[in-house]
Design a protein around this motif. Sequence first.
Motif, PDB file in Angstrom:
ATOM      1  N   ASP A   1       0.656  -1.167   0.016  1.00 51.06           N
ATOM      2  CA  ASP A   1      -0.068   0.070   0.119  1.00 51.06           C
ATOM      3  C   ASP A   1       0.859   1.235   0.015  1.00 51.06           C
ATOM      4  O   ASP A   1       1.521   1.569   1.108  1.00 51.06           O
ATOM      5  N   ILE A   2       1.086   1.967  -1.048  1.00 44.75           N
ATOM      6  CA  ILE A   2       1.507   3.107  -1.123  1.00 44.75           C
ATOM      7  C   ILE A   2       1.062   4.464  -1.233  1.00 44.75           C
ATOM      8  O   ILE A   2       1.616   5.581  -1.246  1.00 44.75           O
ATOM      9  N   ASP A   3      -0.327   4.336  -1.214  1.00 46.13           N
ATOM     10  CA  ASP A   3      -1.277   5.668  -1.408  1.00 46.13           C
ATOM     11  C   ASP A   3      -1.116   6.487  -0.507  1.00 46.13           C
ATOM     12  O   ASP A   3      -1.276   7.743  -0.438  1.00 46.13           O
ATOM     13  N   LYS A   4      -0.646   6.100   0.893  1.00 45.44           N
ATOM     14  CA  LYS A   4      -0.642   7.055   1.804  1.00 45.44           C
ATOM     15  C   LYS A   4       0.749   8.008   2.025  1.00 45.44           C
ATOM     16  O   LYS A   4       0.926   8.612   2.966  1.00 45.44           O
ATOM     17  N   TYR A   5       1.561   7.606   1.066  1.00 38.48           N
ATOM     18  CA  TYR A   5       3.205   8.189   1.150  1.00 38.48           C
ATOM     19  C   TYR A   5       3.186   9.074   0.294  1.00 38.48           C
ATOM     20  O   TYR A   5       2.733   9.234  -1.079  1.00 38.48           O
ATOM     21  N   SER A   6       3.614  10.260   0.426  1.00 36.20           N
ATOM     22  CA  SER A   6       3.815  11.416  -0.478  1.00 36.20           C
ATOM     23  C   SER A   6       5.043  10.988  -1.369  1.00 36.20           C
ATOM     24  O   SER A   6       5.048  11.700  -2.606  1.00 36.20           O
ATOM     25  N   HIS A   7       5.918  10.545  -1.133  1.00 38.70           N
ATOM     26  CA  HIS A   7       7.069  10.017  -1.895  1.00 38.70           C
ATOM     27  C   HIS A   7       7.500   8.582  -1.440  1.00 38.70           C
ATOM     28  O   HIS A   7       7.672   8.503  -0.332  1.00 38.70           O
ATOM     29  N   ILE A   8       8.058   7.782  -2.480  1.00 37.01           N
ATOM     30  CA  ILE A   8       8.824   6.578  -2.253  1.00 37.01           C
ATOM     31  C   ILE A   8      10.364   6.722  -2.569  1.00 37.01           C
ATOM     32  O   ILE A   8      10.412   6.901  -3.827  1.00 37.01           O
ATOM     33  N   TYR A   9      11.179   6.392  -1.898  1.00 40.14           N
ATOM     34  CA  TYR A   9      12.567   6.331  -2.253  1.00 40.14           C
ATOM     35  C   TYR A   9      13.005   4.923  -2.382  1.00 40.14           C
ATOM     36  O   TYR A   9      12.933   4.123  -1.372  1.00 40.14           O
ATOM     37  N   TYR A  10      13.248   4.358  -3.363  1.00 39.42           N
ATOM     38  CA  TYR A  10      13.440   2.957  -3.741  1.00 39.42           C
ATOM     39  C   TYR A  10      14.819   2.664  -3.758  1.00 39.42           C
ATOM     40  O   TYR A  10      15.516   3.171  -4.747  1.00 39.42           O
ATOM     41  N   THR A  11      15.406   1.725  -3.216  1.00 41.84           N
ATOM     42  CA  THR A  11      16.887   1.274  -3.421  1.00 41.84           C
ATOM     43  C   THR A  11      17.261  -0.127  -3.587  1.00 41.84           C
ATOM     44  O   THR A  11      18.333  -0.632  -3.902  1.00 41.84           O
ATOM     45  N   GLY A  12      15.996  -0.887  -4.021  1.00 42.84           N
ATOM     46  CA  GLY A  12      16.179  -2.331  -4.237  1.00 42.84           C
ATOM     47  C   GLY A  12      16.420  -2.246  -5.756  1.00 42.84           C
ATOM     48  O   GLY A  12      16.530  -1.432  -6.489  1.00 42.84           O
ATOM     49  N   PRO A  13      16.471  -3.758  -6.117  1.00 42.73           N
ATOM     50  CA  PRO A  13      16.922  -3.997  -7.837  1.00 42.73           C
ATOM     51  C   PRO A  13      16.016  -3.511  -8.431  1.00 42.73           C
ATOM     52  O   PRO A  13      14.603  -3.726  -8.506  1.00 42.73           O
ATOM     53  N   ILE A  14      16.249  -2.631  -9.781  1.00 45.44           N
ATOM     54  CA  ILE A  14      15.529  -2.099 -10.463  1.00 45.44           C
ATOM     55  C   ILE A  14      14.642  -2.950 -11.151  1.00 45.44           C
ATOM     56  O   ILE A  14      13.295  -2.882 -11.632  1.00 45.44           O
ATOM     57  N   ASP A  15      15.116  -4.174 -11.770  1.00 46.93           N
ATOM     58  CA  ASP A  15      14.397  -5.310 -12.508  1.00 46.93           C
ATOM     59  C   ASP A  15      13.337  -5.993 -11.761  1.00 46.93           C
ATOM     60  O   ASP A  15      12.236  -6.388 -12.071  1.00 46.93           O
ATOM     61  N   ALA A  16      13.610  -5.931 -10.148  1.00 49.07           N
ATOM     62  CA  ALA A  16      12.626  -6.696  -9.505  1.00 49.07           C
ATOM     63  C   ALA A  16      11.403  -5.956  -9.303  1.00 49.07           C
ATOM     64  O   ALA A  16      10.468  -6.192  -9.022  1.00 49.07           O
ATOM     65  N   PHE A  17      11.726  -4.595  -9.364  1.00 53.51           N
ATOM     66  CA  PHE A  17      10.500  -3.563  -9.202  1.00 53.51           C
ATOM     67  C   PHE A  17       9.653  -3.714 -10.319  1.00 53.51           C
ATOM     68  O   PHE A  17       8.335  -3.707 -10.006  1.00 53.51           O
ATOM     69  N   PHE A  18      10.056  -3.748 -11.318  1.00 52.69           N
ATOM     70  CA  PHE A  18       9.117  -3.917 -12.385  1.00 52.69           C
ATOM     71  C   PHE A  18       8.920  -5.561 -12.780  1.00 52.69           C
ATOM     72  O   PHE A  18       8.491  -6.053 -13.909  1.00 52.69           O
ATOM     73  N   ASN A  19       8.991  -6.490 -11.819  1.00 56.05           N
ATOM     74  CA  ASN A  19       8.801  -7.980 -11.869  1.00 56.05           C
ATOM     75  C   ASN A  19       9.432  -8.591 -13.212  1.00 56.05           C
ATOM     76  O   ASN A  19       8.980  -9.320 -13.647  1.00 56.05           O
ATOM     77  N   PHE A  20      10.866  -8.111 -13.279  1.00 63.02           N
ATOM     78  CA  PHE A  20      11.615  -8.881 -14.439  1.00 63.02           C
ATOM     79  C   PHE A  20      11.042  -8.843 -15.748  1.00 63.02           C
ATOM     80  O   PHE A  20      10.977  -9.746 -16.538  1.00 63.02           O
ATOM     81  N   LYS A  21      10.158  -7.689 -16.158  1.00 66.81           N
ATOM     82  CA  LYS A  21       9.318  -7.972 -17.285  1.00 66.81           C
ATOM     83  C   LYS A  21      10.191  -7.853 -18.612  1.00 66.81           C
ATOM     84  O   LYS A  21       9.719  -8.579 -19.820  1.00 66.81           O
ATOM     85  N   TYR A  22      11.269  -7.350 -18.476  1.00 64.74           N
ATOM     86  CA  TYR A  22      12.361  -7.354 -19.464  1.00 64.74           C
ATOM     87  C   TYR A  22      13.529  -8.445 -19.394  1.00 64.74           C
ATOM     88  O   TYR A  22      14.536  -8.390 -20.123  1.00 64.74           O
TER      89      TYR A  22
END
Length: 364
Positions: free
Chosen positions: A223-244
């Motif tokens: 649930d990200i709707d309650k946050y003004s901004h998200i700082y993401y430091t995890g793997p970029i490919d995992a964020f997009f569920n490895f779609k590429y």
Amino acid sequence: MKKYLIVGAGFSGAVVAERLAAKEDCKIMVIDERKHIGGNCYSERDKNTDVMVHAYGPHIFNTSNKEVWDYINQFCEMIPFINRVKTIYKDQVYSMPINLHTINQFFQKRLSPKEAEEFIREISNKDIENPQNFEEQAMKFIGKDLYKAFFYGYTKKQWGCEPSELPASILKRLPVRFNYDDNYYSNIYQGIPKDGYTAIFEKMLSHPNIEIRLNTRFDSGFDIDKYSHIYYTGPIDAFFNFKYGRLSYRTVYFERGEDLGDYQGNAVINYADAKTPYTRIHEHKHFTPWEKHEKTVFFKEYSKETNEGEDPYYPKRLKDDMCKLEKYQKNVYKLTNFTFLGRLATYRYLNMDQVIEEALKLFD
């Protein structure tokens, strides 16, 4: 009051959390899928020996950026430490990085600095004008013999491929010195935190407006709707569920050993021979010479491809990886309330000081 979500409790996430809490009236949630804060810089006392261990491999803090040095010293007492790495090739012990001692010992000479510089120029491959890969860069830089001895086998073990498949830029980080300076780093400020790295993160994340949730994975169901901004430091490919597709990384694993007294006499010893399966052995009591321990603990380090569920260490950044990365980055640019930062989220090799510098600049 603004609410921020920070994904990852390594240096990137911790710096942003600390700066936001110090400068804004806000609430910050820091999550990490691991059971601890600190990312790959996490340190802990070894139960059997009481030696402070860098759980994910050696971390010697070094930088020439005074702002970064002053910043990190707010959260720890940094004890000066010089990393003097040794390497073993054909049962002989040499100094790394390659310096005047290494050159004279390897070639059984007694060259002066000027003579050594001229000698290396003579044995380097002058036919390679524009190196296209790691091997060509090394041959142009130091010649065939030194390359084969100190870089070929080690690099092949570390990266799991022929050095000719790797970009030339990797070797540009490795200096050659024509004096007897065996300090592995050339940065102005170098040290080890007296109480370990975890204590730094505990202080950075101690503000009452910072909440930490460990063993918490960030995924599409979060649930990200309650946050003004998200700082993401995890793997970029995992964020997009490895779609590429998955980006390739090397990871490391360790074989623990224990002994009485002193096992190898140095913090880090590399093994350059290809026949030795591990890349190096680190003995952690040597990172804290101000402490005294009867027992010692050491780790043989092995390198392998990163599979699902394993911790990624070194981005390979091969041609296919960079094509995938470009696609992922185009998706990042479309996001309005996310910032991607750090080694995994930007798929770059960054040292600790570079990670901190980037996070401080981002906050500014």
